[in-house]
Each structure stands twice: as structure tokens, then as C-alpha cells.
Design a protein around this motif. Structure first.
Motif, short mmCIF file in Angstrom:
data_model
loop_
_atom_site.label_atom_id
_atom_site.label_comp_id
_atom_site.label_asym_id
_atom_site.label_seq_id
_atom_site.Cartn_x
_atom_site.Cartn_y
_atom_site.Cartn_z
N THR A 47 35.68 -67.02 -76.26
CA THR A 47 36.09 -68.67 -75.56
C THR A 47 37.34 -68.39 -75.10
O THR A 47 37.71 -69.09 -74.13
N ARG A 48 38.39 -67.77 -75.69
CA ARG A 48 39.67 -67.48 -74.90
C ARG A 48 39.38 -66.96 -73.51
O ARG A 48 40.24 -67.16 -72.65
N MET A 101 38.78 -70.56 -71.54
CA MET A 101 40.29 -70.89 -71.49
C MET A 101 40.58 -69.98 -70.60
O MET A 101 42.09 -69.62 -70.30
N ASP A 127 47.22 -67.62 -64.15
CA ASP A 127 47.64 -69.23 -64.21
C ASP A 127 47.66 -70.14 -65.46
O ASP A 127 47.89 -70.99 -65.90
N TYR A 128 46.48 -69.38 -66.34
CA TYR A 128 46.31 -69.97 -67.63
C TYR A 128 47.04 -69.69 -68.75
O TYR A 128 47.61 -68.37 -68.71
N ASP A 129 47.59 -70.61 -69.58
CA ASP A 129 48.37 -70.11 -70.76
C ASP A 129 47.77 -69.54 -71.74
O ASP A 129 48.57 -69.35 -72.95
N THR A 130 46.38 -69.64 -71.83
CA THR A 130 45.69 -69.06 -73.03
C THR A 130 46.19 -67.55 -73.65
O THR A 130 46.20 -66.65 -72.63
N PRO A 131 46.51 -67.50 -74.79
CA PRO A 131 47.03 -66.02 -75.13
C PRO A 131 45.85 -65.35 -75.47
O PRO A 131 45.01 -65.81 -76.11
N ILE A 132 45.91 -63.83 -75.35
CA ILE A 132 44.74 -62.95 -75.83
C ILE A 132 45.45 -61.85 -76.28
O ILE A 132 46.25 -61.53 -75.61
N ALA A 133 44.97 -61.12 -77.15
CA ALA A 133 45.28 -59.77 -77.74
C ALA A 133 45.07 -58.91 -76.69
O ALA A 133 44.12 -58.70 -76.09
N PHE A 168 45.37 -75.78 -67.10
CA PHE A 168 45.84 -74.43 -67.43
C PHE A 168 46.34 -74.31 -68.91
O PHE A 168 46.77 -73.19 -69.37
N TYR A 223 50.34 -64.08 -82.16
CA TYR A 223 50.81 -64.24 -80.72
C TYR A 223 52.34 -64.37 -80.65
O TYR A 223 52.86 -65.01 -79.62
N GLN A 227 53.77 -62.47 -77.54
CA GLN A 227 53.59 -63.46 -76.36
C GLN A 227 54.09 -65.14 -76.15
O GLN A 227 54.68 -65.28 -75.48
#
Lengths: 460, 282
Positions: A259-260, A264, A270-276, B41, B261, B264
């Protein structure tokens, strides 16, 4: 004379090394020449065994014949009479265990590439198909809960019959697993969006951010004037193994990871979604979701990705093409391996996976081979992320807020042969009924429910 | 789109917003939460509902500008809109039946949620003591509001610049020692604060409800990111909570998971500082 070439006309694919670093689609669409060549491999059998292998009964030899005649638009229309989402199905259906498994050409050589031809028609027509004509409204309203494959196909069939259909989606984007689960490199999101836009053109209303069971109950939908409700809420709750270490930072459900990444868009700056950002990733499971998670991890920059599966390659439920692609991209398969513990680096983060070797046992009554651990075979895999892709269960939000709606032991809705639940006017289908299965089975269920809902409302 | 009808800065870091969301307002109950997303976003960020007005069709949120999304939200103004608002999610707070005297404890921005809890209890005739803890005098919020819905309001500050010098736990212990018999304690604030409140109440067997705020995406049980260990069992804060029996919660594990996170987030904050010319609260 049919084309007697023994193998499928190849579809161009991105080079494995290059594609393992990008999210662009792996396989290209057939060109017209390639499609024609492949279409000529079809023997146009009288008894049409392929059709019997399709959960929605696509008129396969007929559409392939139209391709042979060069009438792609007509081929597309034939597919669309029974399948609302050909661009999706051509890409993600497990053809090898459905239509193509029944193809006579498969007895000696490879079956006709039915999936590739279906995709060709859909992609070829993507910018050519004229907007569908809005049917005459029949004055009846139906609510669809969930905008995944079952909900979309149910909505599509009902809208074509003139029903005023509203689809409720909990997420901010419609499409369900097609949007959040299946990655861009396998099913481009623009393709899914085009299908949804097509539904909207038919007059279907799509309301996002609507968690039915919370903001509105099923009973309130009836109070609002909907005459029937279809529940296609899928199987969204991720399962974990229940082994030590699953709460460490760096352990994800495949749902969260995908999903991330997909919905997301964590892979886009451009996207703010954090991912490991992980360098060594172990994915536990052997289905399509496991392949998707593993290949996504690779594309997000991991150096090493393992698939850890407790049975052997033969038992792996994933689509063959996905397993093949994953292998080409450098994913390492640890078969007959079962995790027993996720290891802590001392700071609450993952440092590895402790596993035990497994051996196959004789097939049980269902014919599936079981596994048992081999004593003293423990070993460790170094990893800084572990993704659990071992299945999902239906979401309890609807069943816990709708009195009289019966579910089985696993939380799946109980339905009759018409997809009718234990509540009058409430139908259900897809993973919410079967538990996690395929896109096409869910679509088949949505269609069946649409037919039953039409009968129900007409006879009221 | 969901319109911001009212915006009020409660202190330099904490902002109150009233959002137009009639369907959510109609169903919301104390203890439930929403998830917002500013634009295409943006992240999906959960926030507990601070208040709602069913007639006006509004939902109130109070948030601290700590991460990228809350800073961006804080930069919006009345009349602006955000793209997504989902709710009401989670299970409403359940106060033990027959509770006559309750201590409601808020830590920092947690007072935003402690206040409506106190109000709900006060309005049904429960004797409410509120203990509100802050780092320092200049960030005290909702003082008048909390006073209006409590029998006693006790404010503590870490540096002693206002109210009692010390932590909420010191005040709670003092009140218990002085013979106050609480049927229930509700604690909402930073995870360490909730952990230590539970440590204070446990020896007395006082039922303690905490409201957890783990990382999550969907809020409907789908991602499993918000899993917390409660009584040795894995629970999903989004559908099983966010309220839990504090004596059963594994707070240390929760703190670890919430730090997933951190690096980040730090990077994002610096990025926003550059975007806004150095001001986090522009």
C-alpha cells in the motif's frame, strides 16, 4: 491454415537487470503483427474448452477470430460483453490454470497466449473506444461496498441495466487491490483508472473516504433509499505467523508494504509517503502477493531479496509468469524453509530471520502435500526487513455492524448460489466470501450478484 | 474536499481546526479518530477527534506540528480545503459502568483529547479531576475549557513555571495519597507519560484507559502497521482501539515501533524548513 508454431509469440519484456530498478511495466503489449501471428495459432475448436476455463466465460475463440480478421474493435466488444475489465484480466489472470490450461494447443507445445491477446485488444482500444452510451435509468438504486474487482464488475453490469449505482470505497482512491496491492510494474495504475473512468462514464457514482460500517451502516444505506447492497470488501486483514519478533521495526505485512508503494506511491519523490529503505529483505510466502512484495523491494533499492516458502516450487500458488520474472530479476528462492523467529539487532529492529528446513510429506486427502520441520536444521538469513505475505482474512467492519449477516468460522460471508447473504437484499462476493483468491473469481462473483440483484429488484 | 471553517493557534506548536464533515460529525463519539490527507502527495495521518458538532456538521481536530504533514496542515488557513478526511474510525471510549469519580490526565497536546473526555464525563454528572501536564508555561492549552468541565484542575509543568513543578504522575500520586478514590483514570499524552501513569495506578488496581497513536495507513485493519501488544495479544489500534486497558499495554514495544521513520521525519522537517525559508511554523 493455422499457425502451427509450438510456442507462444513472445511479448517484448524489459531487460531483467534494468526492470529490477524501475516500476515500469515488465511486459509490452503485442504489436498488431504479433497479435495476428498469435491469433493464427488458435484452432477455433468447436467445443471451446478454453471458455469453460474462464470464470466469466469470455467468448475466447470468437474474439480471437476477430483479431485474425483485423477487426480489433469488434474483438474488444466481444470481450466486453462478459468481462468489464479486460486490460486488467489480460495482465493478472492466472491463465495457466484457467483458459490456457484447457487449450488444445497446450497438449503439444504452449497454449495460445489468450491473456496476451486479451490485453492486446484492451490496450489497442484504450484511446479508441468511444464513450459507452449511458443506459436509460430504470429508477432503482443499488449500493456497492468496496471498489475492488468484484464491486467494479457488479457495478458495471448493473449500470448497463440502467441501475443508479453508487460505489463506496474506504480508501482515497477507488480500485481496491488493483490499486493498493498489485504493483505498477504488473498492472499500471493508469490502466485501472481508465477502467474506473469508464464506469463513471456509464453513470456509476464513486464515493471515496467512505468506511461503511463506520460512517454509514448497511442498514442506513437501505434507509437512504438503496434497494439492494452488494458487499465486495475483500480480504483485507493481514495474517502474521505468531512467531517471536514480529513486532520489531522492519517487519511489515505485505499489505502495508504494497500500500505504501502502490497506492501511496512511496517510490516517487513527489509523494510524502515514507518507506523503509532496506538492503536485505526476506519475504515470507509463496503467492502472487509475496512475488509482488519481493519485486517491489528490489525496485525500492534492496541489494538482496529472498522469498522464503515452506513448501517446494511445485506447490507455490503464485502465477508461473511472476515466479519466472522474479527469478530473472535476481530474487533468491528459499524453498522448504519456514521462519521460526525474527531476530532483534538489540535496538528493536530486524537483523535477520531464523528458519528451519522443511520436508514434504505424502499428499493429504485434498491431494496437497504437507510439510514438517527437519530436526536440527535451523539456520539464519541476514535481513533488515521482513515482509509477511502469508495470506489475509476478511475485514470484520461490516459483519460487526450489520445485524443478521452470517459469516463462517473464518469470517467470510455465507452466501447462496445467487450470492445472497443471510439478509434480504444484501449480496456479497469476491474475497469477502471466498477468502483471498483471484481478481477474476471476484469479478465472476460480482457479475453473478449483479444478475441476482436485477432479478430481486425486478420481482420485488 | 473538506473545508477548514475555523483555525486557532493554541500555542506556537499546537493548532485547532474545525473541518466541515457532516457525515463524520453525525456519527463521531469521544475516543474515535479521523485520518486526513492534505493533497494527492500527502501521507494519511490519524488524529483523535477533539470535538464535533452534529448540527453544524463539523469535526474539530487539535494537532501538534511535529511532522511534515502536520506542519503543512498548520500552514493552511480558514477557507482552505484538504483532499481527504475519513472517519469516524476506531471504537469509542468505554467508561466503566457506575464510575462516580474519574481522573482525566492529559500530557501536552494530549489535553486536546483529554478535554472532550472530561467534558463528556462531567456532562453526565461524574466527578472529574483533571491533571494537565506541560513542559512549560508558554505551551499551556485549553486551561479555561478544562477548568469548566472539572471539579478540580491541576496543572503541572516540568520546569515549574506554572502550577505544580513536576510531572502529572507526581500530582496523581499526591491525590491518591491524600485519599482520593478514583474509579477510573483516563490518560492521554506521550507514550512515556501513559506508561508511568499506569505504573502509578496499577498497585491500587485503578482501571486506567489509555489512547494509543501508533503509525498506521488505512485505519480499517488492513495494513497491520498499528499492531500493539495488549495483554500479550496482538491488537490493531485502528479497529480494536485506539483505547486500551493501560495495565495490559506493552508501552516499550509501542515506543520502538513509533520510532520506525524517525530519521526520515527529521529529514522531512529540515526539508520543510528550507521550503518555508527556515520557519517551521510559517
Amino acid at each position: 491454415m493455422p499457425n502451427m508454431q509450438l510456442t507462444k509469440t513472445p511479448a517484448k519484456e524489459q531487460d531483467p537487470k534494468a526492470r529490477a530498478k524501475n516500476f515500469k511495466e515488465v511486459s509490452s503489449c503485442y504489436t498488431e503483427e504479433e497479435a495476428l501471428n498469435e491469433a493464427q495459432r488458435c484452432l477455433n475448436c468447436k467445443n471451446k474448452p478454453c471458455v469453460s476455463g474462464c470464470p466469466v466465460g469470455v467468448r475466447i475463440p470468437e474474439f480471437i477470430e476477430k483479431i485474425r480478421e483485423g477487426c480489433i474493435s469488434e474483438a474488444y466488444d466481444i470481450i466486453k460483453t462478459t468481462n468489464g475489465l479486460p486490460a486488467v484480466c489480460g495482465r493478472v489472470c492466472p491463465q495457466e490454470s484457467q483458459c490456457e490450461s484447457k487449450c488444445v494447443r497446450g497438449i503439444k507445445g504452449e497454449p495460445v497466449g489468450i491473456g496476451r491477446l486479451e490485453r492486446f485488444c484492451a490496450d489497442y482500444m484504450a484511446d479508441k473506444a468511444s464513450a459507452p452510451e449511458k443506459p436509460q435509468p430504470n429508477g432503482h438504486r443499488v449500493a456497492i461496498v468496496g471498489s475492488g474487482p468484484s464491486g467494479l464488475s457488479c457495478a458495471s453490469d448493473l449500470a448497463k441495466l440502467g441501475y443508479e449505482v453508487t460505489v463506496f470505497e474506504a480508501f482515497h482512491t477507488a480500485g481496491g487491490v488493483l490499486m493498493y496491492g498489485i504493483p505498477e510494474f504488473r498492472l499500471p495504475k493508469a490502466t485501472v483508472q481508465r477502467e474506473i473512468d469508464g464506469l463513471k462514464a456509464l453513470g456509476v457514482k464513486v464515493e471515496t473516504d467512505m468506511v461503511i460500517g463506520k460512517i454509514l451502516s448497511v442498514d442506513e444505506l437501505f434507509d437512504d433509499g438503496f434497494e439492494a447492497v452488494f458487499i465486495g470488501t475483500g480480504a483485507g486483514l493481514p495474517n502474521f505467523m505468531g512467531i517471536p519478533g514480529e513486532s520489531l521495526v522492519g517487519v511489515f505485512s505485505a499489505n502495508e508494504y504494497l500500500t505504501r508503494t502502490n497506492l501511496m506511491k512511496a517510490y516517487l519523490d513527489d509523494y510524502d509517503t515514507p518507506i523503509a529503505k532496506s538492503s536485505k529483505v526476506a519475504v515470507v510466502g509463496g503467492g502472487n502477493v509475496a512475488m509482488d512484495a519481493a519485486r517491489s523491494a528490489l525496485r525500492l533499492g534492496a541489494d538482496k531479496v529472498y522469498i522464503v516458502y515452506r513448501r517446494s516450487a511445485d506447490e507455490m500458488p503464485a502465477r508461473r509468469e511472476e515466479v519466472h520474472h522474479a527469478g530473472e530479476e535476481g530474487i533468491e528462492f528459499k524453498y522448504l524453509t519456514n521462519p521460526t523467529e525474527i531476530l532483534d539487532d538489540g535496538n528493536g529492529r530486524v537483523k535477520g530471520l531464523k528458519c528451519v528446513k522443511m520436508e514434504l510429506t505424502e499428499p493429504d486427502q485434498s491431494g496437497r502435500r504437507g510439510v514438517r520441520p527437519i530436526e536440527n536444521s535451523e539456520f539464519e538469513i541476514e535481513a533488515d526487513a521482513v515482509i509477511m505475505a502469508i495470506g489475509t482474512s476478511p475485514n470484520p467492519l461490516i459483519r460487526s455492524t450489520t445485524p443478521g449477516l452470517e459469516t463462517n468460522r473464518r469470517g467470510c460471508f455465507i452466501v447462496d448460489e445467487n450470492m445472497l447473504t443471510s439478509r434480504e437484499g444484501v449480496y456479497a462476493g469476491g474475497d469477502a466470501v471466498t477468502g483471498a483468491a483471484t481478481v477474476i473469481l471476484a469479478m465472476g462473483a460480482g457479475k453473478q450478484a449483479a444478475k441476482a440483484i436485477d432479478e430481486y429488484i425486478k420481482n420485488k | 474536499m473538506y473545508k477548514i471553517l475555523k483555525k486557532k493557534e493554541l500555542n506556537a506548536q499546537v493548532t485547532l481546526m474545525e473541518l466541515e464533515a457532516p457525515l463524520i460529525a453525525k456519527k463521531a463519539l469521544a475516543g474515535q479518530f479521523i485520518i486526513f490527507r492534505i493533497d494527492e502527495f500527502g501521507e494519511r495521518i490519524p488524529l483523535t477527534i477533539a470535538d464535533y458538532d452534529r448540527e453544524k456538521g463539523t469535526v474539530t481536530i487539535i494537532f501538534q506540528k511535529v511532522g511534515r504533514s502536520t506542519i503543512m496542515l498548520g500552514n493552511l488557513n480558514e477557507g482552505d480545503s484538504i483532499l481527504d478526511l475519513v472517519g469516524p474510525l476506531g471504537v469509542p471510549t468505554e467508561i466503566p459502568e457506575g464510575a462516580k469519580k474519574v481522573a482525566v490526565i492529559g500530557g501536552g497536546v494530549g489535553c486536546a483529547i483529554a478535554y472532550p473526555q472530561a467534558k463528556a464525563l462531567y456532562n453526565v454528572g461524574v466527578e472529574v479531576d483533571v491533571i494537565a501536564g506541560f513542559r512549560s508555561r508558554d505551551i499551556v492549552i485549553l486551561e479555561d475549557e478544562m477548568r469548566a468541565v472539572s471539579k478540580n484542575l491541576y496543572i503541572t509543568t516540568d520546569d515549574g513555571t506554572y502550577g505544580m513543578k513536576g510531572f502529572v504522575t507526581n500530582k496523581l500520586q499526591e491525590l491518591i495519597d491524600a485519599g482520593n478514590k478514583y474509579d477510573c483514570v483516563i490518560a492521554i499524552g506521550p507514550v512515556p507519560m501513559m506508561k508511568f501513569v499506569c505504573a502509578v495506578t496499577k498497585p491500587y488496581g485503578i482501571k486506567t484507559i489509555v489512547s494509543l497513536n501508533p503509525i498506521m495507513i488505512d485505519g480499517t485493519g488492513m495494513c497491520g502497521g498499528c499492531r500493539v501488544r495488549v495483554g500479550g495479544q496482538i491488537k490493531y489500534a485502528c479497529v480494536d482501539g485506539p483505547d486500551f486497558d493501560g495495565h495490559e499495554v506493552d508501552f516499550d514495544e509501542l515506543m520502538h515501533r513509533n520510532s520506525a521513520y524517525k530519521e526520515q521525519e527529521q529529514h522531512d522537517r529540515e526539508h520543510i524548513c528550507r521550503l518555508t525559508g527556515g520557519a517551521v511554523n510559517a
